[in-house]
Motif scaffolding. Structure first.
Motif, mmCIF file in Angstrom:
data_model
loop_
_atom_site.group_PDB
_atom_site.id
_atom_site.type_symbol
_atom_site.label_atom_id
_atom_site.label_comp_id
_atom_site.label_asym_id
_atom_site.label_seq_id
_atom_site.Cartn_x
_atom_site.Cartn_y
_atom_site.Cartn_z
ATOM 1 N N GLU A 56 0.829 -1.205 0.000
ATOM 2 C CA GLU A 56 0.000 0.000 0.000
ATOM 3 C C GLU A 56 0.864 1.256 0.000
ATOM 4 O OE1 GLU A 56 -2.458 -0.633 3.410
ATOM 5 O OE2 GLU A 56 -3.754 -2.051 2.365
ATOM 6 N N GLN A 57 1.920 1.246 0.766
ATOM 7 C CA GLN A 57 2.824 2.389 0.849
ATOM 8 C C GLN A 57 3.506 2.616 -0.505
ATOM 9 O OE1 GLN A 57 2.523 3.948 3.684
ATOM 10 N NE2 GLN A 57 4.115 5.447 3.473
ATOM 11 N N SER A 58 3.870 1.540 -1.187
ATOM 12 C CA SER A 58 4.519 1.693 -2.494
ATOM 13 C C SER A 58 3.531 2.223 -3.538
ATOM 14 C CB SER A 58 5.150 0.383 -2.961
ATOM 15 O OG SER A 58 4.168 -0.576 -3.269
ATOM 16 N N TYR A 59 2.260 1.802 -3.471
ATOM 17 C CA TYR A 59 1.238 2.348 -4.375
ATOM 18 C C TYR A 59 1.080 3.849 -4.145
ATOM 19 C CZ TYR A 59 -0.377 -2.400 -5.536
ATOM 20 O OH TYR A 59 -0.480 -3.699 -5.967
ATOM 21 N N LEU A 60 1.046 4.253 -2.889
ATOM 22 C CA LEU A 60 0.929 5.662 -2.543
ATOM 23 C C LEU A 60 2.126 6.437 -3.078
ATOM 24 C CD1 LEU A 60 -0.463 7.982 -1.007
ATOM 25 C CD2 LEU A 60 0.771 7.240 1.026
ATOM 26 N N ALA A 61 3.319 5.897 -2.873
ATOM 27 C CA ALA A 61 4.534 6.561 -3.347
ATOM 28 C C ALA A 61 4.506 6.724 -4.862
ATOM 29 C CB ALA A 61 5.764 5.771 -2.922
ATOM 30 N N ARG A 62 4.095 5.676 -5.565
ATOM 31 C CA ARG A 62 4.060 5.745 -7.035
ATOM 32 C C ARG A 62 3.038 6.768 -7.506
ATOM 33 N NH1 ARG A 62 6.506 6.592 -11.174
ATOM 34 N NH2 ARG A 62 5.574 5.859 -13.074
ATOM 35 N N GLY A 63 1.878 6.791 -6.876
ATOM 36 C CA GLY A 63 0.850 7.769 -7.248
ATOM 37 C C GLY A 63 1.328 9.198 -7.041
#
Length: 166
Positions: A56-63
């Motif tokens: 979830e944290q990586s999805y947030l970072a990518r967004g």
């Protein structure tokens, strides 16, 4: 228009928008970096096959990184965007500063492709940035000084009168 409004320097309005967008870019880039660090932080390591904290944290970072890239591109395009002059008979288009009244209250809009919704203060005047594809932008583009129309804003039908286009 009941009072003679002084002309706003269009380049100063664009500069104020660029400054606001640069601030937003810096904040977004910082948030993306913080989220990226959080995704790889020891506390976010998976503790089981159902633990999705790091994902979830990586999805947030990518967004956030994508948003930062978009803002950087918009800044570059806005910096080189032509700021055309509009005569009183010209239709409103990108680059126009539009003075109007909404239910009798004076308003100033800057019509540009980026930064919609940003509120600026330039030479002591509040200027709202609208994009040509926003509801207000769509209602303005193609109209001329002196025209009036009705548009629903903030849940109420309002009367809009275009005072000048520059």
């Amino acid at each position: 228009m009941t009072r003679k409004a002084r002309a706003l320097d269009k380049a100063a309005v664009r500069d104020a928008l660029l400054a606001a967008m640069k601030t937003a870019l810096e904040m977004t880039a910082r948030a993306a970096e913080d989220a990226r660090k959080g995704a790889t932080h020891e506390e976010n390591r998976s503790e089981g096959d159902k633990d999705m904290r790091a994902t979830e944290q990586s999805y947030l970072a990518r967004g956030q990184a994508i948003r930062a890239e978009e803002l950087a591109e918009q800044l570059q395009r806005l910096e080189v965007m032509a700021l055309p002059s509009f005569s009183p008979s010209d239709p409103i288009g990108a680059g126009a500063i539009v003075r109007l009244t909404v239910d009798g209250e004076p308003r100033v809009f800057f019509v540009v492709p980026f930064g919609g919704g940003t509120e600026l203060v330039v030479s002591g005047e509040k200027v709202t940035v609208v994009t040509p594809i926003s509801p207000v932008g769509q209602a303005l583009v193609g109209r001329r000084a002196g025209e009036d129309f009705e548009l629903t804003a903030r849940g109420a039908l309002r009367e809009w009168v275009i005072e000048s286009v520059a």
